[in-house]
Design a protein around this motif. Structure first.
Motif, PDB file in Angstrom:
ATOM      1  N   GLU A 202      14.507   2.700   3.216  1.00 55.22           N
ATOM      2  CA  GLU A 202      13.606   2.804   4.365  1.00 55.22           C
ATOM      3  C   GLU A 202      12.219   3.111   3.823  1.00 55.22           C
ATOM      4  O   GLU A 202      12.081   3.902   2.894  1.00 55.22           O
ATOM      5  N   ILE A 203      11.204   2.500   4.411  1.00 59.05           N
ATOM      6  CA  ILE A 203       9.826   2.711   3.956  1.00 59.05           C
ATOM      7  C   ILE A 203       8.959   2.998   5.178  1.00 59.05           C
ATOM      8  O   ILE A 203       9.004   2.266   6.167  1.00 59.05           O
ATOM      9  N   ALA A 204       8.166   4.070   5.098  1.00 66.56           N
ATOM     10  CA  ALA A 204       7.301   4.459   6.215  1.00 66.56           C
ATOM     11  C   ALA A 204       5.887   4.691   5.710  1.00 66.56           C
ATOM     12  O   ALA A 204       5.687   5.182   4.599  1.00 66.56           O
ATOM     13  N   ASP A 205       4.894   4.325   6.530  1.00 66.21           N
ATOM     14  CA  ASP A 205       3.509   4.644   6.174  1.00 66.21           C
ATOM     15  C   ASP A 205       2.921   5.581   7.225  1.00 66.21           C
ATOM     16  O   ASP A 205       3.589   5.949   8.196  1.00 66.21           O
ATOM     17  N   THR A 206       1.680   5.959   7.035  1.00 65.62           N
ATOM     18  CA  THR A 206       1.051   6.950   7.916  1.00 65.62           C
ATOM     19  C   THR A 206       0.734   6.413   9.307  1.00 65.62           C
ATOM     20  O   THR A 206       0.466   7.184  10.215  1.00 65.62           O
ATOM     21  N   SER A 207       0.790   5.098   9.504  1.00 66.07           N
ATOM     22  CA  SER A 207       0.505   4.517  10.820  1.00 66.07           C
ATOM     23  C   SER A 207       1.713   4.584  11.750  1.00 66.07           C
ATOM     24  O   SER A 207       1.603   4.262  12.925  1.00 66.07           O
ATOM     25  N   GLY A 208       2.870   4.946  11.207  1.00 67.32           N
ATOM     26  CA  GLY A 208       4.093   4.948  11.998  1.00 67.32           C
ATOM     27  C   GLY A 208       4.953   3.721  11.757  1.00 67.32           C
ATOM     28  O   GLY A 208       6.028   3.587  12.342  1.00 67.32           O
ATOM     29  N   GLU A 209       4.483   2.818  10.890  1.00 64.77           N
ATOM     30  CA  GLU A 209       5.300   1.650  10.542  1.00 64.77           C
ATOM     31  C   GLU A 209       6.550   2.124   9.811  1.00 64.77           C
ATOM     32  O   GLU A 209       6.517   3.091   9.042  1.00 64.77           O
TER      33      GLU A 209
ATOM     34  N   HIS B 147       0.849  -1.196   0.000  1.00 63.09           N
ATOM     35  CA  HIS B 147       0.000   0.000   0.000  1.00 63.09           C
ATOM     36  C   HIS B 147       0.886   1.247   0.000  1.00 63.09           C
ATOM     37  O   HIS B 147       2.069   1.165   0.330  1.00 63.09           O
ATOM     38  N   PRO B 148       0.340   2.392  -0.377  1.00 64.88           N
ATOM     39  CA  PRO B 148       1.167   3.599  -0.515  1.00 64.88           C
ATOM     40  C   PRO B 148       1.956   3.919   0.750  1.00 64.88           C
ATOM     41  O   PRO B 148       1.457   3.786   1.868  1.00 64.88           O
ATOM     42  N   ALA B 149       3.200   4.347   0.532  1.00 67.29           N
ATOM     43  CA  ALA B 149       4.101   4.657   1.638  1.00 67.29           C
ATOM     44  C   ALA B 149       5.172   5.614   1.128  1.00 67.29           C
ATOM     45  O   ALA B 149       5.286   5.852  -0.071  1.00 67.29           O
ATOM     46  N   THR B 150       5.956   6.128   2.043  1.00 66.41           N
ATOM     47  CA  THR B 150       7.096   6.959   1.685  1.00 66.41           C
ATOM     48  C   THR B 150       8.317   6.059   1.588  1.00 66.41           C
ATOM     49  O   THR B 150       8.690   5.405   2.571  1.00 66.41           O
ATOM     50  N   ILE B 151       8.915   6.022   0.419  1.00 65.24           N
ATOM     51  CA  ILE B 151      10.068   5.162   0.149  1.00 65.24           C
ATOM     52  C   ILE B 151      11.293   6.059   0.007  1.00 65.24           C
ATOM     53  O   ILE B 151      11.304   6.972  -0.821  1.00 65.24           O
TER      54      ILE B 151
END
Length: 148
Positions: A126-133, A86-90
């Motif tokens: 590094e990959i981050a999503d809006t949940s803090g993962e 799902h969409p995330a910051t990569i």
């Protein structure tokens, strides 16, 4: 303090192979719900396959294990591509620092070259999503200090 990312990058900048691990003791910081763990990429869940994955760097770290997953990862001498479910910051990080950021399900970093060889000593993702993962992929070493 933190994730020791500066230290990891300094080690990787020397060309040494250094895998990154996520462990449950990250949760000792106040106010966090981290549950650090390593996600092994194995074809069969056996002791042999798991140990082999750790030796070869076929795993990535996550903090929460809340559903963000790597669906594809490809690295060669010209680019590194990663896809997630799902969409995330990569973010692509090299020995020179942050090289590229993308907000999507898929991103590719095209390596700069000098005289036909990749310029970076290493690239890690590094990959981050809006949940803090937060996911930490193992580095790709392009200028190894020691050959294995």
């Amino acid at each position: 303090p933190g994730f020791s990312l500066k230290m990891w990058d300094r080690i990787l900048s020397t060309g040494r192979k250094c895998w990154g691990f996520s462990v449950p003791d990250h949760s000792v910081e106040k106010g966090t719900d981290w549950n650090g763990r390593n996600i092994l990429l194995v074809s069969e869940f056996t002791e042999h396959q798991c140990l082999k994955a750790y030796r070869q760097g076929s795993f990535y770290g996550c903090l929460k294990d809340n559903g963000l997953k790597i669906t594809d990862f490809t690295a060669n001498d010209s680019s590194i591509s990663v896809s997630v479910n799902h969409p995330a910051t990569i973010r692509f990080i090299t020995n020179a620092g942050l090289a590229k950021t993308s907000k999507a399900n898929h991103a590719t970093y095209t390596l700069p070259h000098i005289n036909g060889t990749p310029k970076p000593v290493f690239v890690r993702v590094e990959i981050a999503d809006t949940s803090g993962e937060l996911l930490f992929l193992q580095p790709v070493i392009y200028k190894p200090k020691f050959r294995s």
